[in-house]
Structure formats: C-alpha cells, structure tokens
Enzyme design. Sequence first.
Site, PDB file in Angstrom:
ATOM      1  N   ASN A  13      18.681  13.989  14.813  1.00 59.52           N
ATOM      2  CA  ASN A  13      20.052  14.197  15.297  1.00 59.52           C
ATOM      3  C   ASN A  13      21.014  13.580  14.284  1.00 59.52           C
ATOM      4  OD1 ASN A  13      21.823  15.254  17.337  1.00 59.52           O
ATOM      5  ND2 ASN A  13      22.312  13.162  17.891  1.00 59.52           N
ATOM      6  N   ARG A  22      29.603  24.416  14.330  1.00 59.00           N
ATOM      7  CA  ARG A  22      28.557  23.426  14.064  1.00 59.00           C
ATOM      8  C   ARG A  22      27.950  23.027  15.400  1.00 59.00           C
ATOM      9  NH1 ARG A  22      30.208  20.537  17.443  1.00 59.00           N
ATOM     10  NH2 ARG A  22      28.788  18.924  16.747  1.00 59.00           N
ATOM     11  N   GLY A  23      26.886  22.211  15.322  1.00 55.63           N
ATOM     12  CA  GLY A  23      26.152  21.874  16.542  1.00 55.63           C
ATOM     13  C   GLY A  23      24.977  22.847  16.660  1.00 55.63           C
ATOM     14  N   ALA A  24      23.797  22.300  16.973  1.00 60.58           N
ATOM     15  CA  ALA A  24      22.562  23.089  16.871  1.00 60.58           C
ATOM     16  C   ALA A  24      22.587  24.394  17.672  1.00 60.58           C
ATOM     17  CB  ALA A  24      21.391  22.220  17.317  1.00 60.58           C
ATOM     18  N   ASP A  38      19.052  18.092  16.925  1.00 64.76           N
ATOM     19  CA  ASP A  38      19.006  19.300  16.097  1.00 64.76           C
ATOM     20  C   ASP A  38      17.594  19.824  15.921  1.00 64.76           C
ATOM     21  OD1 ASP A  38      21.652  17.937  15.258  1.00 64.76           O
ATOM     22  OD2 ASP A  38      21.770  19.991  14.536  1.00 64.76           O
TER      23      ASP A  38
HETATM   24  O1  MRU Z   1      26.635  18.276  11.704  1.00 64.51           O
HETATM   25  P1  MRU Z   1      26.839  18.771  13.091  1.00 64.51           P
HETATM   26  O2  MRU Z   1      28.212  18.535  13.628  1.00 64.51           O
HETATM   27  O3  MRU Z   1      26.386  20.203  13.248  1.00 64.51           O
HETATM   28  O4  MRU Z   1      25.859  17.885  13.946  1.00 64.51           O
HETATM   29  C1  MRU Z   1      25.790  18.070  15.304  1.00 64.51           C
HETATM   30  C2  MRU Z   1      24.904  17.088  15.948  1.00 64.51           C
HETATM   31  O5  MRU Z   1      24.292  16.261  15.319  1.00 64.51           O
HETATM   32  C3  MRU Z   1      24.702  17.227  17.386  1.00 64.51           C
HETATM   33  O6  MRU Z   1      24.494  15.993  17.972  1.00 64.51           O
HETATM   34  C4  MRU Z   1      23.471  18.098  17.516  1.00 64.51           C
HETATM   35  O7  MRU Z   1      23.694  19.385  17.006  1.00 64.51           O
HETATM   36  C5  MRU Z   1      22.888  18.106  18.840  1.00 64.51           C
HETATM   37  S1  MRU Z   1      23.817  18.974  20.045  1.00 64.51           S
HETATM   38  C6  MRU Z   1      23.659  20.599  19.637  1.00 64.51           C
END
Ligand code: MRU
Length: 387
Positions: free
Chosen positions: A257, A57-59, A246
């Site tokens: 985000n 996970r994470g963008a 994101d």
């Molecule tokens: O649902 P997730 O864990 O994928 O969400 C991640 C976030 O909201 C991060 O803050 C976001 O991806 C920015 S950093 C890549």
Amino acid sequence: MHVKVRGRLKHFRTVEFDLRRHEVRLIEQRLLPHEFRVIGTRDFRATARAIRDMVVRGAGAIGATAAYGLAQGALAFRGHNLSRFVAHMNRVFETLRDARPTAVDPLNAMLGVRYAMQAGTTVAAQQALALTAAMEFADDDVAQCRAIGEAGMPLIREGLRVLTHCNAGWLAFVDIGSATAPLYAAHQQGRAFHVYCDETRPRSQGATLTAWELAQQGISHQVIADNAAGLLFARGGIDLVIVGSDRTLGRTGEVANKIGTYTKAVLANRHGVPFYVAIPLSTLDWNLRGGEEIPIEERADSEVLGAWGRSKSGRREYVRVANPSSSAYNPGFDVTPPDLITGIITPAGIFRPQELWQQRRLLGHPDGQPNHSMGTIRSAFLTTAAL
Ligand code: MRU
C-alpha cells in the site's frame, strides 16, 4: 457518492464510460479539493496517460479505468481480421498495464475483460463483449465496496478515533471506497466517530482527497502530518487503523500500500492498536510468493522536493521546498507483513491475513467456487493462473 457542485448535490462515479463518444470519463483528481472537474480521455493511450499521470489513482479506480481503456481500444479497431485485432489488443493491454506497476487491480480487471472476449468469434462480437465486461467490472467494484462496508461496519463503534493513510475512499474506487466503506456505513447508521487523515506525503492524498471526501460526507476529521501519528498512538489517541491496499498476496497475507503504511502498522503494533486492511477481491494476487516480488513504483523526485497547491490567485502551482541542488528517492509503496495486520476486510468477511490462502475458495481463487456474484473477477483469476 454525492458531491456538492455549484450548490447542488449530484451523484458521481469516479470512473465512467461515455457510450456515445467512447470516452472514459474521469474525475480530475489532481485538481481536488480546489476544483471539481470531470474530463474525458478519447483513446486508450490518453487513458493510459491519465493513469500514469494520476488524473485517476487508487487501485480500484485504475482497475476500472484500465478495463474501460481496454474496451475503448477494442472499439477503436477498424476491420474484421481477427489476428490483426488480437495483435492490436496486445498493444492496448501492454500500454495500459505499464502505466502503473504496483496495483494488481488493473491487471486483474484487464485479464477479466480479455477472458470474457474469448467467447466472441468475430471482431464485432469481441468488441461488444469487452465493453460489457468492463462495465461489469466497474459495477462489481461498487458492489464489493458496499459489501466491505457491511463487513467492516461493526468495527466502527461510537466515539472511535480512526487513523487512515492515503486515500482508500470512493475516489480510489468506482464508488464508496474500501477503507472508507465501513466509515460511510457506520455514519449512515448515525454513529459518531473521528477520523485522522495522514497527510500522506509526497502527493498528499490524505490531506487533499480523503479530507475532501470526509468533508463532503459530513464526517468529523482532522488532517495530521505523517510524523504526528507516533505521538497520537503513544498518548492513546487512536483506537483503530484502516487502510486500503494496491496488492495483497493471497499466499502470504503481505499488503502493498501507499508508502508510509508499514510505518503506521509498526506503530499500531507497538501500541496494541488493531490494524485493518480493506480490499475488494480484485486486489488479491494469488501468484506472487513473497512481498519482495511486488514491483514497487518509483516516481519523479520532484514530488518529494516540492509540493503542488493553489496560489492566492487561484492557479494550481508547484513550489520547490527542498534544497535546490538536492535530488530525492521516491518509492510510491511499501509492504506490510501479515504479523502486523489484525484483519483483512473483504466483501466476504474479515479474515486474518494468514487465512487468505485457506479461504481462497471463498475469495475467488481459480480452484474455488466463490459464493457471490463476482463473475468478471473470478474469470480474471482463472486467466492469471493460466499465465
Ligand atoms: O498512488 P495512489 O494515490 O494511487 O495510491 C493509492 C493508495 O495507496 C491507496 O491506499 C490504495 O490504492 C488502496 S485503496 C484503492
């Protein structure tokens, strides 16, 4: 980043590609911080499931995973018929694209891979180009996070108390992270500071992932309940906020985000605390005209109604917390307006959100001539604009 596994320090990327097995290799983030395990996804459908179920996970990390998943799908095709190959690639693309809707990085990454593939005139040539482009995206993600660290490091003064939300660390990218990049760079310079990690309910990425990362790097930190930030702000306990994103709209400077980011931006504004967003260029969306157009992911209500953790017996278990007969509403992201954001930390420097459009040439917009080597991403923007 280096992780201590069975007492030994080892370097890991969050996402990698096994060239021999054609597997995407992922750190199983649902097990952290209790167990460190790397898993492999054997085909593009399994890769899409890993994105949807938040193994990864994470963008930035799901961007690289989608790029590798697309290459994996391309390599799995047997035969020489180009039009069948194109139909197959459309299915692969849609499966990966639909895994999670809010982050634009997977879309930008896959459009970049598809753009690069167009140079090939045979199936075999396009397969090879897909893999090269996916690898370039992953390497570029690391380079951009490093540049974000350099751009943002001057903000991290000695003794600073920093608040961050969710996990925008190396686990949310291929390596280094966005919001954490200036922190890691300042730490390497020997600067001492303290980080408050918002717990980030419902999935607790702050308490589980950011806290684990900071602990691995030896950075002073504490986890706070999401609701504790107001008191800290009011008592002058927070000097700076840094979060990731994101999807950041290049036209308006709005930032999608993790849910709860907007609340923290309102608090920071109320208390005159600078609020920064750190992004690689793959998080920029030059197409959407307003935040209301951003697709907001809604996840299962079980995430809100209970929590995952590790029991005394060492098993990963879900416990129901909320009233058994109640349901829940679970939006995964919110949108922060530009007037609440002090600056956007990019690999090309720090800009006010309202300046993104004006600076689009520098930031990879298709009309522009970016002056740093971000070929894959530049191509992605070209293709996005053509849609
Ligand atoms: O649902 P997730 O864990 O994928 O969400 C991640 C976030 O909201 C991060 O803050 C976001 O991806 C920015 S950093 C890549």
